[in-house]
Design a protein around this motif. Sequence first.
Motif, PDB file in Angstrom:
ATOM      1  N   TYR A   1     -37.495  -4.864  14.561  1.00 64.06           N
ATOM      2  CA  TYR A   1     -37.654  -3.453  14.142  1.00 64.06           C
ATOM      3  C   TYR A   1     -36.659  -3.081  13.040  1.00 64.06           C
ATOM      4  O   TYR A   1     -35.666  -2.379  13.301  1.00 64.06           O
TER       5      TYR A   1
ATOM      6  N   GLY B   1     -43.801   6.431  23.090  1.00 65.26           N
ATOM      7  CA  GLY B   1     -42.671   5.499  23.181  1.00 65.26           C
ATOM      8  C   GLY B   1     -42.943   4.379  24.174  1.00 65.26           C
ATOM      9  O   GLY B   1     -42.263   3.374  24.185  1.00 65.26           O
TER      10      GLY B   1
ATOM     11  N   GLN C   1     -42.514  10.850  18.038  1.00 68.31           N
ATOM     12  CA  GLN C   1     -42.036  10.190  19.270  1.00 68.31           C
ATOM     13  C   GLN C   1     -41.362  11.230  20.170  1.00 68.31           C
ATOM     14  O   GLN C   1     -41.201  12.382  19.764  1.00 68.31           O
TER      15      GLN C   1
ATOM     16  N   TRP D   1     -36.237   4.219  13.926  1.00 66.10           N
ATOM     17  CA  TRP D   1     -37.235   4.849  14.800  1.00 66.10           C
ATOM     18  C   TRP D   1     -36.669   6.164  15.326  1.00 66.10           C
ATOM     19  O   TRP D   1     -35.462   6.276  15.598  1.00 66.10           O
TER      20      TRP D   1
ATOM     21  N   GLN E   1     -30.830  -5.181  20.704  1.00 66.59           N
ATOM     22  CA  GLN E   1     -31.591  -3.949  20.476  1.00 66.59           C
ATOM     23  C   GLN E   1     -30.588  -2.794  20.439  1.00 66.59           C
ATOM     24  O   GLN E   1     -29.810  -2.595  21.377  1.00 66.59           O
TER      25      GLN E   1
ATOM     26  N   TYR F   1     -41.830  -5.783   9.080  1.00 64.15           N
ATOM     27  CA  TYR F   1     -42.499  -5.114  10.216  1.00 64.15           C
ATOM     28  C   TYR F   1     -43.896  -4.665   9.809  1.00 64.15           C
ATOM     29  O   TYR F   1     -44.103  -4.169   8.701  1.00 64.15           O
TER      30      TYR F   1
ATOM     31  N   ARG G   1     -45.585  -9.052  24.417  1.00 63.93           N
ATOM     32  CA  ARG G   1     -45.985  -7.965  23.515  1.00 63.93           C
ATOM     33  C   ARG G   1     -47.409  -7.497  23.855  1.00 63.93           C
ATOM     34  O   ARG G   1     -48.122  -8.153  24.597  1.00 63.93           O
TER      35      ARG G   1
ATOM     36  N   ASP H   1     -45.602   2.304  24.499  1.00 68.36           N
ATOM     37  CA  ASP H   1     -46.813   1.882  23.790  1.00 68.36           C
ATOM     38  C   ASP H   1     -47.986   1.386  24.635  1.00 68.36           C
ATOM     39  O   ASP H   1     -49.081   1.902  24.548  1.00 68.36           O
TER      40      ASP H   1
ATOM     41  N   TRP I   1     -36.876   8.141  18.259  1.00 68.91           N
ATOM     42  CA  TRP I   1     -36.105   8.353  19.493  1.00 68.91           C
ATOM     43  C   TRP I   1     -35.018   7.314  19.651  1.00 68.91           C
ATOM     44  O   TRP I   1     -33.985   7.590  20.256  1.00 68.91           O
ATOM     45  N   ASP I   2     -35.210   6.133  19.029  1.00 66.39           N
ATOM     46  CA  ASP I   2     -34.116   5.156  19.020  1.00 66.39           C
ATOM     47  C   ASP I   2     -32.900   5.768  18.326  1.00 66.39           C
ATOM     48  O   ASP I   2     -31.758   5.634  18.796  1.00 66.39           O
TER      49      ASP I   2
ATOM     50  N   HIS J   1     -42.119   9.169  13.444  1.00 71.22           N
ATOM     51  CA  HIS J   1     -41.651   8.151  14.408  1.00 71.22           C
ATOM     52  C   HIS J   1     -40.926   6.995  13.743  1.00 71.22           C
ATOM     53  O   HIS J   1     -40.047   6.395  14.345  1.00 71.22           O
TER      54      HIS J   1
ATOM     55  N   TRP K   1     -36.293  -0.803  31.435  1.00 71.69           N
ATOM     56  CA  TRP K   1     -35.855  -0.395  30.099  1.00 71.69           C
ATOM     57  C   TRP K   1     -34.554   0.420  30.231  1.00 71.69           C
ATOM     58  O   TRP K   1     -34.584   1.536  30.783  1.00 71.69           O
TER      59      TRP K   1
ATOM     60  N   TYR L   1     -43.540  -5.972  28.422  1.00 77.27           N
ATOM     61  CA  TYR L   1     -43.318  -4.748  27.662  1.00 77.27           C
ATOM     62  C   TYR L   1     -43.306  -3.525  28.582  1.00 77.27           C
ATOM     63  O   TYR L   1     -42.509  -3.465  29.505  1.00 77.27           O
ATOM     64  N   TRP L   2     -44.189  -2.562  28.383  1.00 81.51           N
ATOM     65  CA  TRP L   2     -44.144  -1.347  29.203  1.00 81.51           C
ATOM     66  C   TRP L   2     -45.015  -1.461  30.454  1.00 81.51           C
ATOM     67  O   TRP L   2     -45.380  -0.459  31.053  1.00 81.51           O
TER      68      TRP L   2
ATOM     69  N   TRP M   1     -30.683   0.549  20.752  1.00 83.32           N
ATOM     70  CA  TRP M   1     -30.585   1.628  21.737  1.00 83.32           C
ATOM     71  C   TRP M   1     -30.050   1.139  23.079  1.00 83.32           C
ATOM     72  O   TRP M   1     -29.428   1.895  23.813  1.00 83.32           O
TER      73      TRP M   1
END
Length: 447
Positions: free
Chosen positions: A38, A180, A115, A42, A435, A89, A217, A182, A44-45, A80, A382, A376-377, A437
């Motif tokens: 990334y 956020g 976001q 971003w 990362q 990216y 991913r 995804d 919210w990051d 975002h 997280w 991922y989500w 954040w």
Amino acid sequence: PGDRRPVRYPEPALAARAARVLRDNDTGAVITAAPRLYPHMWSWDAAFISIGLARLDVQRAISELQTLFRAQWRNGMVPHIVFTENDAYFPGPDRWGTEVAHDGPQHVRTSGICQPPVHAIAVQRVLEIGRRSSPADRADAERFVRDIWPSLYAWHRWLVEYRTPGSSGLIAIVHGWESGMDNSPRWDLPYAAVQPGTGLPPYVRKDVRIVGDPSERPSDREYDRYLWLIEEMRRAGYDQRKIVRNSSFLVGDVFITALFAVACDVLVELGKEFGQEPEEIADLQEWADNARAAVAGSCHSVSGLARDRDLRANRWLDTQTVAGFSALLCGGAPDEVQLKLLSLLDSDRWCGHPDLLAPVPPSVSPMRPGFNPRQYWRGPQWPVVVWLFSWAFERRGWHERARKLRDGGVKLTEDGSFGEYYEPFTGEPLGSTDQSWTAAVVLDWLC
Ligand code: 2M8
């Protein structure tokens, strides 16, 4: 089970490593969300990053938020992504093509969606840290809050003006990326109705080349839908009214709505302290009340879990994920619902699951069908989500609960890799490492 990872850093060494990650990810202009995956800013990051940065350098924390808000659209939307020159990216600025937007910023390239609105929370945190740091930092932080408050108000007003269609009162998203989270199963049903048209221009993903294991991913099928929604918006000239009226995806997002409620509360506090316009403070108060009521109104009568609403299909989405605990972030649900949620959160279905390495909520309950511990989500833990719950619980006066989440967050991240997300049973870092954040919330926990 004990920690199965080879390395565990003691807190001072962990904090030093976290600081180093933020320094290394600093291009001089922005702190990228992650070094390779990334390479841009971003939204919210950047908010979380500024919280971590404030522990190192209050001035740098302030300038990070200023950079983000310099890219704010004329209508109030905070985009975002604010793009750097890096082209590693996808989708980059050319694919977004936001130049066609009437309201976009002139001097910087951005994406065309938003976001979660956590920025007021970050601004207040930077102020608190600045005030304790030095007289010069205190003065800078106070001046900064006074200056940025009207932009934060405009951002919140945009969400109310353009993104509260329908009667649920929930803030609506027009793309899963806006949430956020995804590829959270929260969006599976609404995405199933998105039919990528034949006019979808071809594309090549870059993320799967960077993350070694593509199964961590989203799938290609999911990406087709993500890209199709961008195509629809581009064709609509990023006109919000048109998008909300016509896009194939429109969902009331309960987690964003809860964060919005509490971010409005924070802006009210800052607005009163810094003498902002009383009418604007009254607006924020009303928006907070409405958002809180919308979250409470979404709670399932049996489970108590807060729900998103598919505004195209007009139905509640019952998928159970960490967003179901949204009412605990902002309050406002009846006591019996809140008690139900707290005992569910503690239960073996969530933080009390006996096989978790760290007792913090995974993105999806390990007991749910469809839970995937690596994807991922769809299952991993997280750190930023843990930070949000810990912060909100502290604010609500639940100090013991806040402390437990903070300790759990530190345990999850003490391997020092600052993973984007973590496999909940083994603690393996997944997605990107270093990362920003993740490093930022760890710094906030440790300093
Ligand atoms: C992830 O999202 C981006 C798209 O915005 C991506 O996968 O390419 C999400 O986890 C999002 O919440 C986060 O802000 C972003 C950067 O860390 O990555």
